[in-house]
Design an enzyme around this catalytic site. Structure first.
Site, PDB file in Angstrom:
ATOM      1  N   ALA A 130      -3.503  -6.321  -8.008  1.00 31.71           N
ATOM      2  CA  ALA A 130      -3.182  -6.419  -6.654  1.00 31.71           C
ATOM      3  C   ALA A 130      -4.190  -6.472  -5.462  1.00 31.71           C
ATOM      4  O   ALA A 130      -4.231  -6.029  -4.260  1.00 31.71           O
ATOM      5  CB  ALA A 130      -2.284  -5.208  -6.182  1.00 31.71           C
ATOM      6  N   ASN A 198      -4.922   1.737 -10.036  1.00 33.98           N
ATOM      7  CA  ASN A 198      -5.513   0.751 -11.015  1.00 33.98           C
ATOM      8  C   ASN A 198      -6.328  -0.148 -10.383  1.00 33.98           C
ATOM      9  O   ASN A 198      -7.344  -0.635 -10.778  1.00 33.98           O
ATOM     10  CB  ASN A 198      -4.526   0.361 -11.801  1.00 33.98           C
ATOM     11  CG  ASN A 198      -3.822   1.188 -12.759  1.00 33.98           C
ATOM     12  OD1 ASN A 198      -4.469   2.014 -13.657  1.00 33.98           O
ATOM     13  ND2 ASN A 198      -2.278   1.312 -12.632  1.00 33.98           N
ATOM     14  N   HIS A 228      -5.108  -2.589   0.986  1.00 33.12           N
ATOM     15  CA  HIS A 228      -6.228  -2.334   0.473  1.00 33.12           C
ATOM     16  C   HIS A 228      -7.579  -3.159   1.144  1.00 33.12           C
ATOM     17  O   HIS A 228      -7.339  -4.234   1.612  1.00 33.12           O
ATOM     18  CB  HIS A 228      -6.408  -2.778  -0.878  1.00 33.12           C
ATOM     19  CG  HIS A 228      -5.438  -2.071  -1.920  1.00 33.12           C
ATOM     20  ND1 HIS A 228      -5.189  -0.752  -2.166  1.00 33.12           N
ATOM     21  CD2 HIS A 228      -4.238  -2.793  -2.607  1.00 33.12           C
ATOM     22  CE1 HIS A 228      -4.320  -0.632  -3.067  1.00 33.12           C
ATOM     23  NE2 HIS A 228      -3.696  -1.817  -3.380  1.00 33.12           N
TER      24      HIS A 228
END
Length: 276
Positions: A130, A198, A228
């Site tokens: 991701a 992760n 993010h």
């Protein structure tokens, strides 16, 4: 004159451990066809839950316990709870095979698996997942990286049940405005948010390690996506990158994670590979 015949190639057999949103999408993609690969087997905590759609695949894979996957496959895609990483990965890399690991945070507590892979000629692959820009971070790490900082914003429900939330008695249900709930290293985040961060561990492994990679986590009721932002300072470049991931059926996981695994599998026998 006889025309030369095209060399034959044996398809690599793929196993999937875990049939949540990621494992299911990867299985369906393999069934539709990825050059040089075949879906050989799957494993799930509740196999009966998946019997129906597995039976609809063009070629139904074997449904096995995780301890038997390495007997029938060359590559395993680990999409399972982090606590199962050793039982899934060790038999593959110990036999010189490949394990694609999505529970990257769990690698920090099972670092001997990397040494096992080295000794046995196996390989552990942590896909981009991701996040974006891991190629740039990996390249910068060949030189000298001075700092890596990541800020993550998640919908409140995407953080529910994380050990850090429970241990610190954070009542996230009552959060009505953005709240920074964590600041620390990627290693610390992996322990406190094993199902959520992760990406931070993958970033740290690509760059300067889990103890120097800094992270902030915000519970944000104003967002509907997992956001993010990463900032990197190195002797080769200064760069930043940001991504907003649409959650999958599991709010802890972005839809793009499964697509990242599929992209990796397609690269294995692609005539053209783009990226490091």
């Amino acid at each position: 004159m006889t025309n030369p015949t095209k060399a034959t190639r044996t398809d690599l057999r793929v196993a999937i451990a875990g049939l949540g949103p990621i494992g299911t999408k990867v299985a369906q993609a393999l069934d539709r066809g990825i050059d040089g690969l075949v879906l050989a087997a799957v494993s799930a905590q509740n196999p009966e839950k998946h019997r129906s759609w597995l039976g609809d695949l063009a070629t139904a894979p074997a449904v096995l316990g995780i301890e038997k996957l390495a007997d029938v496959a060359d590559i395993v895609i680990e999409c399972a709870p982090a606590k199962l990483i050793r039982s899934i990965v060790a038999p593959f890399v110990g036999s010189g095979k490949t394990a694609v690991v999505l529970s990257a945070g769990a690698l920090l507590e099972n670092e001997d698996l990397i040494e096992l892979a080295k000794q046995s000629g196996g390989q552990i692959v942590v896909p981009t997942g991701a996040l974006i820009g891991l190629d740039a971070v990996t390249a910068a790490a060949v030189g000298k990286i001075h700092s890596v900082r990541m800020v993550t914003r998640k919908p409140v429900q995407g953080l529910a049940g994380a050990p850090y939330i429970v241990e610190n008695n954070i009542d996230i249900e009552r959060i009505t405005e953005p709240l920074r709930i964590f600041e620390g290293t990627a290693r610390e985040a992996a322990k406190g948010f094993p199902a959520n961060l992760n990406v931070a561990v993958a970033l740290s492994l690509a760059g300067i390690g889990p103890d120097r990679t800094r992270l902030e986590i915000w519970a944000d009721p104003t967002v509907t996506r997992n956001i993010h932002r990463v900032e990197v300072e190195s002797d080769a470049a200064r760069f930043s990158m940001s991504i907003e991931n649409i959650p999958s059926e599991n709010p802890k996981t972005g839809r793009i994670t499964a697509l990242s695994v599929i992209a990796y599998l397609r690269k294995l026998h692609a005539p053209l590979r783009v990226g490091t």
